[in-house]
Design a protein around this motif. Structure first.
Motif, PDB file in Angstrom:
ATOM      1  N   LYS A 296     -90.493   6.658 -15.613  1.00  0.00           N
ATOM      2  CA  LYS A 296     -90.927   7.208 -16.907  1.00  0.00           C
ATOM      3  C   LYS A 296     -92.146   6.483 -17.442  1.00  0.00           C
ATOM      4  O   LYS A 296     -92.155   5.248 -17.496  1.00  0.00           O
TER       5      LYS A 296
ATOM      6  N   ARG B   9    -103.655  15.169 -21.435  1.00  0.00           N
ATOM      7  CA  ARG B   9    -103.499  16.175 -20.366  1.00  0.00           C
ATOM      8  C   ARG B   9    -103.656  15.541 -18.987  1.00  0.00           C
ATOM      9  O   ARG B   9    -102.858  15.804 -18.074  1.00  0.00           O
TER      10      ARG B   9
ATOM     11  N   VAL C 238    -100.600  13.401 -18.141  1.00  0.00           N
ATOM     12  CA  VAL C 238     -99.421  14.233 -17.823  1.00  0.00           C
ATOM     13  C   VAL C 238     -99.566  14.896 -16.451  1.00  0.00           C
ATOM     14  O   VAL C 238     -98.656  14.835 -15.615  1.00  0.00           O
ATOM     15  N   ARG C 239    -100.727  15.481 -16.207  1.00  0.00           N
ATOM     16  CA  ARG C 239    -100.921  16.197 -14.931  1.00  0.00           C
ATOM     17  C   ARG C 239    -100.792  15.249 -13.746  1.00  0.00           C
ATOM     18  O   ARG C 239    -100.153  15.571 -12.747  1.00  0.00           O
TER      19      ARG C 239
ATOM     20  N   LEU D 240     -97.037  13.770 -13.466  1.00  0.00           N
ATOM     21  CA  LEU D 240     -96.059  14.730 -12.927  1.00  0.00           C
ATOM     22  C   LEU D 240     -96.250  14.881 -11.413  1.00  0.00           C
ATOM     23  O   LEU D 240     -95.283  14.955 -10.660  1.00  0.00           O
TER      24      LEU D 240
ATOM     25  N   GLU E 135     -91.759  11.115 -15.085  1.00  0.00           N
ATOM     26  CA  GLU E 135     -91.428  11.867 -16.294  1.00  0.00           C
ATOM     27  C   GLU E 135     -92.337  11.310 -17.389  1.00  0.00           C
ATOM     28  O   GLU E 135     -92.588  10.100 -17.414  1.00  0.00           O
TER      29      GLU E 135
ATOM     30  N   GLY F 110     -91.124  15.539 -25.461  1.00  0.00           N
ATOM     31  CA  GLY F 110     -91.304  15.637 -24.013  1.00  0.00           C
ATOM     32  C   GLY F 110     -92.699  16.164 -23.711  1.00  0.00           C
ATOM     33  O   GLY F 110     -93.240  16.961 -24.480  1.00  0.00           O
ATOM     34  N   LEU F 111     -93.288  15.682 -22.653  1.00  0.00           N
ATOM     35  CA  LEU F 111     -94.598  16.195 -22.261  1.00  0.00           C
ATOM     36  C   LEU F 111     -94.482  16.769 -20.851  1.00  0.00           C
ATOM     37  O   LEU F 111     -94.091  16.060 -19.915  1.00  0.00           O
ATOM     38  N   ASN F 112     -94.806  18.056 -20.728  1.00  0.00           N
ATOM     39  CA  ASN F 112     -94.737  18.699 -19.417  1.00  0.00           C
ATOM     40  C   ASN F 112     -95.954  19.618 -19.233  1.00  0.00           C
ATOM     41  O   ASN F 112     -96.842  19.641 -20.088  1.00  0.00           O
ATOM     42  N   LEU F 113     -95.948  20.359 -18.139  1.00  0.00           N
ATOM     43  CA  LEU F 113     -97.107  21.224 -17.856  1.00  0.00           C
ATOM     44  C   LEU F 113     -97.365  22.197 -19.001  1.00  0.00           C
ATOM     45  O   LEU F 113     -98.512  22.439 -19.377  1.00  0.00           O
ATOM     46  N   GLU F 114     -96.283  22.701 -19.560  1.00  0.00           N
ATOM     47  CA  GLU F 114     -96.390  23.678 -20.638  1.00  0.00           C
ATOM     48  C   GLU F 114     -97.036  23.047 -21.887  1.00  0.00           C
ATOM     49  O   GLU F 114     -97.929  23.627 -22.508  1.00  0.00           O
ATOM     50  N   SER F 115     -96.573  21.830 -22.230  1.00  0.00           N
ATOM     51  CA  SER F 115     -97.073  21.240 -23.484  1.00  0.00           C
ATOM     52  C   SER F 115     -98.548  20.834 -23.417  1.00  0.00           C
ATOM     53  O   SER F 115     -99.180  20.683 -24.453  1.00  0.00           O
TER      54      SER F 115
END
Ligand code: F6P
Length: 343
Positions: A4, A22, A25-26, A29, A34, A52-57
């Motif tokens: 994490k 961005r 995160v990219r 991942l 995480e 949470g930070l993911n591709l969508e966010s």
């Protein structure tokens, strides 16, 4: 269990912050990490406020100004017990490392926490461009482009109305925004925190310029500039958590004196937060992306206590401690170039 990494943005918002988030995160991942977004700078780690930070966010955030994580000027070293809360929540969240995106204050905290055993790395942010060890910080390019455009626009009114236009730009301790936007915008006088203002000299330059037939002049002044005899012009006495006063007002103080001493009609424009808002330039998006990737690379290498920095055209790792040791003020070589065009 997936490793994490946390990310937070602290201090004044700045165009390009989202490009760093961005990129982190990219890349994270892709490497099987995480990512935990810490809300509102150090405040979020004190209060354990996360997202949470993911591709969508991070989808679609590249051209957006501000920060999707929110920010604050909270200093955990200010209030007793807050540093312990930061350490406790770091553990509670199961973070292997934290990427801190900020300027001298936010990264100053990161540097201290690293010395106290936390795995942190940094990415340099500030429109003021006053962090050491990096040629430039992201956000600066956007700010100088906004200021330059403003100076261009003010020229037309200055010329049509035969006025002196004073433009107050940001720059608390360093006059980078003033000097670069002033040179780019063809300012007739540029006043920066590094050189105390000699008001008689300013008025003489204006009179000389007008005596050779010019009926208008543009003066760019950094908010942190002060008169030779006098103090900083501030909006209020109250200090923030890092001991800074709220600056602002030098433009109007200057405008009043100039009008009185020269008799030339003078107007003042304060650019303020316009310089920090809105979409980042392509340069800042690319720089933010490079800094985000470098910061995550440092996490992967477990090379903590470092900050991504631009030196020449290369993004390098420098010790956080060195980056926050002293502020990077305006290069006198650049100031001397600007001075040739004064008056
Ligand atoms: O550090 C960036 C900066 O925009 C400075 O130029 C300015 O003095 C300060 O932030 C203003 O801070 P605040 O957002 O707290 O008013």
């Amino acid at each position: 269990m997936a490793k994490k990494v946390g990310a937070l943005t602290g201090g004044g918002d700045c165009p390009g912050l989202n490009s760093v988030i961005r990129a982190v995160v990219r890349y994270a991942l892709k490497e099987g990490y995480e990512v935990v977004g810490i809300k509102n700078g150090w405040k979020g780690l004190i209060e354990c406020a996360t997202m949470g930070l993911n591709l969508e966010s991070v989808s679609g955030i590249l051209p957006k100004g501000g920060t999707i994580l929110g920010t604050s000027r909270t200093n955990p070293y200010k209030k007793e017990g807050d540093v312990e809360k930061v350490k406790k929540n770091f553990k509670k969240l199961g973070l292997d490392a934290l990427i801190v995106i900020g300027g001298e204050d936010t990264l100053g905290v990161a540097s201290k926490l690293y010395k106290e055993g936390l795995n942190v790395v940094g990415a340099p942010k500030t429109i003021d461009n006053d962090l050491s060890c990096t040629d430039v910080t992201f956000g600066f390019d956007t700010a100088i482009n906004i200021a330059t455009e403003a100076i261009d626009r003010l020229h037309t009114t200055a010329e049509s109305h035969h006025r002196i236009m004073v433009v107050e730009v940001m720059g608390r301790h360093a006059g980078w925004i003033a000097i670069e936007s002033g040179i780019a915008g063809g300012a007739d006088i540029i006043l920066i925190p590094e050189i105390p203002i000699d008001i008689n000299e300013v008025c003489e330059l204006l009179k000389k310029r007008h005596s050779r037939g010019k009926s208008f002049s543009i003066i760019v002044v950094a908010e942190g500039a002060k008169f030779k005899e006098g103090d900083l012009v501030k909006q209020e006495e109250k200090l923030d958590a890092f001991g800074h006063i709220r600056l602002g007002g030098i433009g109007h103080a200057l405008g009043d004196i100039i009008e009185k001493k020269t008799g030339f009609e003078t107007r003042v424009t304060v650019l303020g937060y316009l310089q920090r808002g809105g979409t980042p330039t392509a340069f800042d998006r690319v720089l933010g992306t490079r800094f985000g990737i470098k910061a995550m690379e440092l996490v992967l290498k477990k090379d903590y206590g470092k900050m991504a920095a631009l030196q020449g055209n290369e993004v390098k790792a420098v010790p956080l401690e060195d980056a926050v040791k002293e502020l990077k003020t305006v290069d006198m070589e650049l100031y001397n170039i600007a001075k040739i065009f004064f008056g």
